[in-house]
Structures are given as C-alpha cells and as structure tokens.
Enzyme design. Sequence first.
Site, PDB file in Angstrom:
ATOM      1  N   GLY A  15       3.248   2.346   2.931  1.00 39.89           N
ATOM      2  CA  GLY A  15       4.385   2.671   1.946  1.00 39.89           C
ATOM      3  C   GLY A  15       3.838   3.420   0.573  1.00 39.89           C
ATOM      4  O   GLY A  15       2.922   3.227   0.128  1.00 39.89           O
ATOM      5  N   ARG A  76       2.864   6.204   9.489  1.00 37.32           N
ATOM      6  CA  ARG A  76       2.191   5.304  10.198  1.00 37.32           C
ATOM      7  C   ARG A  76       1.566   6.069  11.356  1.00 37.32           C
ATOM      8  O   ARG A  76       2.137   7.121  11.813  1.00 37.32           O
ATOM      9  CB  ARG A  76       3.338   4.602  10.969  1.00 37.32           C
ATOM     10  CG  ARG A  76       4.225   3.864   9.703  1.00 37.32           C
ATOM     11  CD  ARG A  76       3.652   2.655   8.985  1.00 37.32           C
ATOM     12  NE  ARG A  76       4.692   2.048   8.088  1.00 37.32           N
ATOM     13  CZ  ARG A  76       4.095   1.322   7.112  1.00 37.32           C
ATOM     14  NH1 ARG A  76       2.944   0.908   7.019  1.00 37.32           N
ATOM     15  NH2 ARG A  76       5.096   0.728   6.114  1.00 37.32           N
ATOM     16  N   ASP A 107      -3.163  -3.214   2.611  1.00 34.05           N
ATOM     17  CA  ASP A 107      -4.054  -4.076   3.513  1.00 34.05           C
ATOM     18  C   ASP A 107      -4.391  -3.391   4.833  1.00 34.05           C
ATOM     19  O   ASP A 107      -5.183  -3.229   5.434  1.00 34.05           O
ATOM     20  CB  ASP A 107      -3.796  -5.494   3.444  1.00 34.05           C
ATOM     21  CG  ASP A 107      -2.369  -5.948   3.827  1.00 34.05           C
ATOM     22  OD1 ASP A 107      -1.657  -4.808   4.397  1.00 34.05           O
ATOM     23  OD2 ASP A 107      -2.052  -7.001   4.111  1.00 34.05           O
ATOM     24  N   THR A 130       0.375  -0.356  -3.664  1.00 34.67           N
ATOM     25  CA  THR A 130       1.670  -1.019  -3.116  1.00 34.67           C
ATOM     26  C   THR A 130       2.319  -1.695  -4.126  1.00 34.67           C
ATOM     27  O   THR A 130       1.935  -2.397  -5.206  1.00 34.67           O
ATOM     28  CB  THR A 130       1.166  -2.046  -2.340  1.00 34.67           C
ATOM     29  OG1 THR A 130       2.298  -2.911  -1.662  1.00 34.67           O
ATOM     30  CG2 THR A 130       0.122  -3.119  -2.619  1.00 34.67           C
ATOM     31  N   ASP A 132       4.294  -4.361  -4.299  1.00 35.21           N
ATOM     32  CA  ASP A 132       4.053  -5.744  -3.942  1.00 35.21           C
ATOM     33  C   ASP A 132       3.212  -6.476  -4.796  1.00 35.21           C
ATOM     34  O   ASP A 132       3.473  -7.725  -4.825  1.00 35.21           O
ATOM     35  CB  ASP A 132       4.168  -6.224  -2.400  1.00 35.21           C
ATOM     36  CG  ASP A 132       5.300  -5.749  -1.722  1.00 35.21           C
ATOM     37  OD1 ASP A 132       6.518  -5.502  -2.311  1.00 35.21           O
ATOM     38  OD2 ASP A 132       5.508  -5.514  -0.549  1.00 35.21           O
ATOM     39  N   ASP A 134       0.345  -7.501  -3.782  1.00 35.21           N
ATOM     40  CA  ASP A 134      -0.124  -8.617  -2.922  1.00 35.21           C
ATOM     41  C   ASP A 134      -1.789  -8.529  -2.457  1.00 35.21           C
ATOM     42  O   ASP A 134      -1.927  -8.708  -1.201  1.00 35.21           O
ATOM     43  CB  ASP A 134       0.703  -8.779  -1.661  1.00 35.21           C
ATOM     44  CG  ASP A 134       1.412  -7.634  -1.000  1.00 35.21           C
ATOM     45  OD1 ASP A 134       0.578  -6.422  -1.207  1.00 35.21           O
ATOM     46  OD2 ASP A 134       1.767  -7.762   0.107  1.00 35.21           O
ATOM     47  N   ARG A 176       8.342  -8.966   0.648  1.00 37.39           N
ATOM     48  CA  ARG A 176       8.710  -9.882   1.991  1.00 37.39           C
ATOM     49  C   ARG A 176       7.525 -11.211   2.051  1.00 37.39           C
ATOM     50  O   ARG A 176       8.051 -12.107   2.445  1.00 37.39           O
ATOM     51  CB  ARG A 176       8.356  -8.674   3.177  1.00 37.39           C
ATOM     52  CG  ARG A 176       8.506  -9.362   4.645  1.00 37.39           C
ATOM     53  CD  ARG A 176       8.236  -8.221   5.700  1.00 37.39           C
ATOM     54  NE  ARG A 176       6.953  -8.043   5.549  1.00 37.39           N
ATOM     55  CZ  ARG A 176       6.393  -6.722   5.210  1.00 37.39           C
ATOM     56  NH1 ARG A 176       7.142  -5.867   4.927  1.00 37.39           N
ATOM     57  NH2 ARG A 176       5.176  -6.437   5.561  1.00 37.39           N
TER      58      ARG A 176
END
Length: 328
Positions: A15, A76, A107, A130, A132, A134, A176
């Site tokens: 993303g 992708r 990741d 990213t 997020d 994370d 998410r």
Amino acid sequence: MSKTIKKIGVLTSGGDSPGMNAAIRSVVRTCAFHNIGCVGIYRGYQGMIEGDFKEMGPRSVNNIVNKGGTILKSARSIEFRTPEGREKAHKNLVKAGIDALVVIGGDGSFTGALLFNSEYNFPVMGIPGTIDNDIFGTSHTLGYDTALNTVVDVIDKIRDTASSHNRLFLIEVMGRDAGHIALNAGIGAGAEEILIPEEDLGLDRLLDSLRKSKAAGKSSSIVVIAEGDKIGKTVFELKDYVESNFPEYDVRVSVLGHMQRGGAPSCFDRVLASRLGVKAVECLLDGKSNFMVGLLCDKIELTPLEQAIKGHTEIDRELLRVSDIMSI
C-alpha cells in the site's frame, strides 16, 4: 568480502503511504552524492520481473518531496511468490547492472526482499512505509504521522456537525491489525471512546461509557473505531446495536477509508523519509544487508529484516490510560 556497489535499485511495494516519494528522492540523491547509479523500479516486484526500470538522477526527483503516493507506483505480484518469477527478476537486475535494492514498504514487501536475498545473496535494505505504524523496530513508519493529522482534521470537522445536531458519530479509521491511528488520533481529536483490536473492551463498556457521557451532560459524542476492532462485525452493526439501546441518540457512521493514505506528507514524514533514505544507501555501501532502517529514540537504527517482519508492535498502555482520563 562484500561486492562493490555501483548501482542501486529502489522500489515501492504494498500500500502507498505519504512520504514514499520523499524516501525515493532521498535514495536517488544519496546515490548521486556518492557517485553511484540509481534505478527506479516501477510497480514493485512485478516491475522487477518485467524489467520496468528507469535510470534516475538528482533532477528526476525534483518537486516530489511534497507529493503523496509514489511516483514509482505499486502493485501486488503473485508471480514474485514463485521461484520462476524471482529468477526472472534476478536476471533483469543483473542485466541492468543493479547490485543492491532498497525496498520501501511493509512486512509483505520485506518478506519478499528477505526471500530474494536468501536465494541470490542479493543485498537488500528496507525502509518502512505504511500508515498503520505496525512494523517492529521503528517508532514511526512513513506516512503514519501524516495519516494521524489527516484523521484529526477530519474528526474536527465532523465534531462541528455532531455538536450542531446533538449526534453520536462512529468514525472508522484504518488499522486492521493495529490500533495506533485510532488511539492517537482519538486522543488528539478528543474522542469520548476509542475501540482498537488490541483491547477487546466489549459492548457493555461502550454502552456504559455512553451512559456516563449522557449523564455528564454531553449532547454529542465521537467514538473512534479501528477497522480491526472485534467489538462488532461491522461499524454499521455497531450503529444498530447502539441505537437499539439508546433510541434517543441520532447515530451516524463515517468510514474514512483511503483518504487517510493520500495527501501531502507532513514535515515530520518528509524529514524522516530523508533520513531513512540516506541511511539505507550508506548501509549498502558499507556492505550491510538484510536490515530495515527505522527511528528509535530519535536516532536512525538498524533492525534485522526477519525481526522487523516477525516482531510485534505493542500498543502504548499509558496512552490507553490517558484516553480513559480524557473521556471523563
């Protein structure tokens, strides 16, 4: 002894996030500073398989530090998951004279880079990109700070409407598997309740919080919900549940979605991207490989890619306590 690096390839994968262009710019200009070549690889690993390469110099990255998204595009690649796909990619890199890779992504992107290195002993460095936040081994990923500011700005606008109409707004933000955006933006925007995947607060806790808000004289409320929160299957089911228990509430839902990924990166993300790009290139030139560059205690540090992929980011428990206190 590590081979001499004469040309570095840079790609963005997964993303997009604000700050990726600033990181590309940093990698390209650091290569130029050290008098080595730099090649932009379009569409991530799929572009590597198809040989979608472009030589890049300092002027080719003019005026992109302020742009969101990624000029190298992202895609992708199912084919890269196969040995045949990775073999094609390796042949294209060798043919183009590319000696090492800087991979900007999350990741999944790092997993691909690590596998590619294990098969071909090809030097790789990762830059975490990213919203997020994370990824283990960095306090901030590229785009996270910008996403926070975007969310807070939107919630501020929604609160104006909530106050004007005495409404309860359920605002779903990205996250998410991690609640960093919801927790920090919720505190920053003054949310009455924050729901995140790491904490299963339950429906009873939410209803109790709303009762207290009502009793305290609050005529409107903001509840920030990470998309991965387990309290309900969807935010719309949660809306129905709240309305069934509080018919006096006029409940509305706002799903912020991909607007959180776009927009000009914040100053923080631009500076971070510049620092990470310089470090990634210079580590490759020093013979290092299989690391991610990240921010820890305001210093750029290295984390093994395998650890960055498998490590678990923890939610800040103190922020949860602050959130409880602020919602009184």
